[in-house]
Design a protein around this motif. Structure first.
Motif, short mmCIF file in Angstrom:
data_model
loop_
_atom_site.label_atom_id
_atom_site.label_comp_id
_atom_site.label_asym_id
_atom_site.label_seq_id
_atom_site.Cartn_x
_atom_site.Cartn_y
_atom_site.Cartn_z
N GLY A 217 0.78 -1.23 0.00
CA GLY A 217 0.00 0.00 0.00
C GLY A 217 0.81 1.28 0.00
N LEU A 218 2.07 1.21 -0.43
CA LEU A 218 2.95 2.39 -0.37
C LEU A 218 3.45 2.83 -1.73
CD1 LEU A 218 5.05 1.28 2.73
CD2 LEU A 218 3.37 3.14 2.68
N VAL A 219 3.50 1.93 -2.69
CA VAL A 219 4.11 2.21 -3.99
C VAL A 219 3.02 2.49 -5.02
CG1 VAL A 219 5.53 1.26 -5.84
CG2 VAL A 219 6.16 0.85 -3.46
N ASP A 220 3.21 3.55 -5.79
CA ASP A 220 2.24 3.92 -6.82
C ASP A 220 2.56 3.26 -8.16
OD1 ASP A 220 0.78 5.93 -5.21
OD2 ASP A 220 2.72 6.95 -5.25
N ASP A 221 3.82 3.35 -8.59
CA ASP A 221 4.22 2.90 -9.93
C ASP A 221 5.21 1.75 -9.82
OD1 ASP A 221 2.72 5.08 -10.66
OD2 ASP A 221 4.42 6.31 -11.28
N LEU A 222 5.12 0.80 -10.74
CA LEU A 222 6.04 -0.33 -10.79
C LEU A 222 6.72 -0.39 -12.14
CD1 LEU A 222 3.95 -3.16 -9.07
CD2 LEU A 222 5.69 -1.69 -8.06
N LEU A 223 8.04 -0.56 -12.13
CA LEU A 223 8.84 -0.60 -13.35
C LEU A 223 9.64 -1.90 -13.39
CD1 LEU A 223 10.36 2.99 -12.99
CD2 LEU A 223 8.33 2.37 -14.29
N VAL A 224 9.67 -2.54 -14.56
CA VAL A 224 10.57 -3.68 -14.74
C VAL A 224 11.97 -3.13 -14.97
CG1 VAL A 224 11.05 -5.79 -16.01
CG2 VAL A 224 8.69 -4.99 -15.79
N SER A 225 12.90 -3.52 -14.13
CA SER A 225 14.22 -2.89 -14.12
C SER A 225 15.16 -3.39 -15.20
CB SER A 225 14.88 -3.12 -12.76
OG SER A 225 14.85 -4.51 -12.45
N ASN A 226 15.03 -4.67 -15.56
CA ASN A 226 15.93 -5.23 -16.59
C ASN A 226 15.11 -5.54 -17.84
OD1 ASN A 226 14.56 -7.24 -15.23
ND2 ASN A 226 16.34 -8.55 -14.89
N CYS A 227 15.81 -5.71 -18.93
CA CYS A 227 15.10 -5.97 -20.18
C CYS A 227 15.85 -7.08 -20.95
CB CYS A 227 14.98 -4.71 -21.02
SG CYS A 227 16.50 -3.89 -21.47
N PHE A 228 15.08 -7.84 -21.72
CA PHE A 228 13.70 -7.53 -22.08
C PHE A 228 12.77 -8.48 -21.34
CE2 PHE A 228 16.42 -6.21 -25.60
CZ PHE A 228 16.02 -4.88 -25.74
N ALA A 229 11.78 -7.92 -20.64
CA ALA A 229 10.78 -8.75 -19.98
C ALA A 229 9.97 -9.51 -21.03
CB ALA A 229 9.86 -7.89 -19.12
N THR A 230 9.50 -10.68 -20.68
CA THR A 230 8.68 -11.47 -21.59
C THR A 230 7.26 -10.91 -21.64
OG1 THR A 230 7.90 -13.02 -19.90
CG2 THR A 230 10.03 -13.51 -20.97
N ASP A 231 6.51 -11.32 -22.64
CA ASP A 231 5.11 -10.91 -22.73
C ASP A 231 4.32 -11.43 -21.53
OD1 ASP A 231 5.00 -9.33 -25.04
OD2 ASP A 231 4.96 -11.09 -26.33
N ASP A 232 4.63 -12.64 -21.07
CA ASP A 232 3.94 -13.17 -19.89
C ASP A 232 4.23 -12.32 -18.66
OD1 ASP A 232 2.78 -15.23 -21.31
OD2 ASP A 232 4.23 -16.76 -20.67
N GLU A 233 5.47 -11.85 -18.52
CA GLU A 233 5.80 -11.00 -17.38
C GLU A 233 5.12 -9.65 -17.46
OE1 GLU A 233 10.19 -12.61 -15.98
OE2 GLU A 233 10.08 -11.27 -17.71
N LEU A 234 5.09 -9.08 -18.66
CA LEU A 234 4.40 -7.80 -18.83
C LEU A 234 2.91 -7.95 -18.56
CD1 LEU A 234 6.21 -6.47 -22.03
CD2 LEU A 234 6.51 -5.67 -19.67
N ALA A 235 2.33 -9.08 -18.98
CA ALA A 235 0.91 -9.33 -18.70
C ALA A 235 0.67 -9.49 -17.21
CB ALA A 235 0.45 -10.57 -19.46
N ALA A 236 1.59 -10.15 -16.51
CA ALA A 236 1.45 -10.32 -15.06
C ALA A 236 1.56 -8.99 -14.34
CB ALA A 236 2.51 -11.29 -14.55
N LEU A 237 2.45 -8.14 -14.81
CA LEU A 237 2.58 -6.80 -14.22
C LEU A 237 1.30 -6.01 -14.43
CD1 LEU A 237 4.49 -4.70 -12.89
CD2 LEU A 237 5.20 -4.04 -15.19
N ALA A 238 0.74 -6.09 -15.62
CA ALA A 238 -0.48 -5.36 -15.92
C ALA A 238 -1.67 -5.90 -15.13
CB ALA A 238 -0.78 -5.43 -17.41
N ALA A 239 -1.65 -7.20 -14.82
CA ALA A 239 -2.77 -7.82 -14.11
C ALA A 239 -2.77 -7.49 -12.62
CB ALA A 239 -2.74 -9.34 -14.31
N ALA A 240 -1.61 -7.16 -12.07
CA ALA A 240 -1.54 -6.83 -10.64
C ALA A 240 -2.32 -5.54 -10.38
CB ALA A 240 -0.09 -6.67 -10.20
N ARG A 241 -3.02 -5.49 -9.26
CA ARG A 241 -3.89 -4.35 -8.97
C ARG A 241 -3.51 -3.71 -7.64
NH1 ARG A 241 -4.51 -4.38 -13.42
NH2 ARG A 241 -6.34 -4.79 -14.71
N PRO A 242 -3.30 -2.41 -7.64
CA PRO A 242 -3.06 -1.72 -6.36
C PRO A 242 -4.32 -1.72 -5.51
CG PRO A 242 -3.32 -0.14 -8.15
CD PRO A 242 -3.31 -1.49 -8.79
N GLY A 243 -4.13 -1.52 -4.22
CA GLY A 243 -5.27 -1.37 -3.33
C GLY A 243 -5.88 -2.67 -2.86
#
Length: 361
Positions: A217-243
């Motif tokens: 409950g403290l972080v607003d934005d999340l960034l993948v630090s290394n590249c290149f993330a896979t499509d599955d990882e990008l989808a997992a990041l997008a699926a995570a929900r704050p709050g």
């Protein structure tokens, strides 16, 4: 709330970086971090290289923040009151990795190029408070934690919570990093141990890293630090929900359809906490007309997810997450178990905290 990626143009071709930007944008990424600390070249060559990449990012609706330090300022002829180089490079903001005092930060937030000035949230040096005390424009300030290439050097959880609270208390947007597990993923420096913000996240899936950081409950934005993330990882990041606290569970083979519906429900911890159970009582109202026959009524262990069965009377349909070992009187069906790797997320539950379940390893 935003998600994003990182780019290191000195380690990959323009075409490969541009293709990654396009993939990331398709997954909803709107932020890009890049690093001038590791980039080589003079002012003109760096401005040309980064401005071309920034145009691609902007074309896909993504803002660009460049990591800088006093040595970078010297190399490109920048000053706290003259950020023209970074504007030439197409940056929307600069991240101050180290070495700038409150007056300098305040001057940067007054620069006419209107760049965002992002402070290093991991230094514990009082830079945010100093900048605000010197009259920095809070509307142009944000903060971002570090990432850590070397194993055992990442932040501890208590430290991250303490230092993140500084940004939250000041009303400043805060970012942190999650790390791709792709075998060929790289960052600005040599190393193959990932680039997480939290040491406990090293080697863990992006999904868990993101869900854990949001659960705090403290972080607003999340960034993948290394590249290149896979499509599955990008989808997992997008699926995570704050709050919300989203926990991966393994349902038992005998879980019923009604119980699956309860598992899929958006839960909230009841306010009057028990030391033995986290209770979600709304499900017993929503699913009052469903049948919950007794099954899997073994004694209970921490991490078990149970639904009260028809023997539980008025409590039928209530979902509970077990906190301590307790005997089962036959009224509680074990319907799933929180994965062992997800146990940290139980620590994020408290009175009135919303939570959900996801089915994944």
């Amino acid at each position: 709330m935003a998600i994003g990626i990182s780019l290191y143009p000195e380690h990959a071709s323009f075409e490969r970086n541009a293709a990654y930007v396009e993939r990331a944008a398709a997954h909803g990424c709107t932020r890009v971090f890049s690093c001038l600390l590791s980039a080589e070249g003079d002012r003109a060559s760096l401005a040309g290289e980064f401005s071309a990449l920034s145009r691609v990012c902007h074309d896909h609706g993504m803002e660009v923040v460049l990591d800088v330090a006093p040595a970078v300022f010297s190399r490109v002829g920048a000053r706290p009151d003259d950020l023209s180089f970074f504007a030439e490079a197409g940056a929307d903001g600069i991240r101050l990795d180290e070495g700038f005092g409150g007056p300098d930060v305040a001057a940067m937030t007054a620069d006419p190029h209107c760049l965002v000035v992002e402070l290093n949230a991991s230094t514990a040096d009082g830079s945010l408070e100093a900048a605000l005390a010197c009259g920095a424009d809070k509307g142009r300030l944000q903060a971002c934690h570090n990432f850590f290439p070397q194993r055992y050097t990442g932040l501890g959880l208590d430290f991250l919570v303490r230092e993140s609270a500084r940004a939250k208390d000041a009303g400043v947007r805060l970012a942190a990093f999650v790390s791709s597990s792709a075998p060929s993923a790289f960052g600005p420096w040599p190393g193959a141990d990932g680039l997480p913000t939290l040491e406990m996240h090293r080697g863990l899936p992006v999904s868990f890293q993101a869900r854990h950081l949001y659960a705090l409950g403290l972080v607003d934005d999340l960034l993948v630090s290394n590249c290149f993330a896979t499509d599955d990882e990008l989808a997992a990041l997008a699926a995570a929900r704050p709050g919300t606290v989203a926990m991966a569970v393994a349902p038992v083979p005998s879980v019923g359809d009604a119980e699956r519906d309860v598992l899929a429900f958006a839960h909230r911890v009841r306010g009057d906490l028990s030391p033995y159970l986290f209770r979600s009582t709304a499900s017993r109202v929503v699913f009052a007309d469903r049948d919950f026959p007794a099954h899997d009524t073994r004694d209970l262990e921490p991490g078990d997810v149970v639904v009260v069965n028809e023997r539980g009377g008025r409590y039928k349909g209530e979902l509970q997450v077990v906190r301590r070992p307790i005997p089962n009187d036959g009224t509680r069906n074990v319907v799933a178990t929180v994965e062992d790797s997800e146990a940290r997320l139980l620590d994020c539950l408290d009175s009135w905290v919303p939570f959900t379940f996801v089915e994944e390893a």
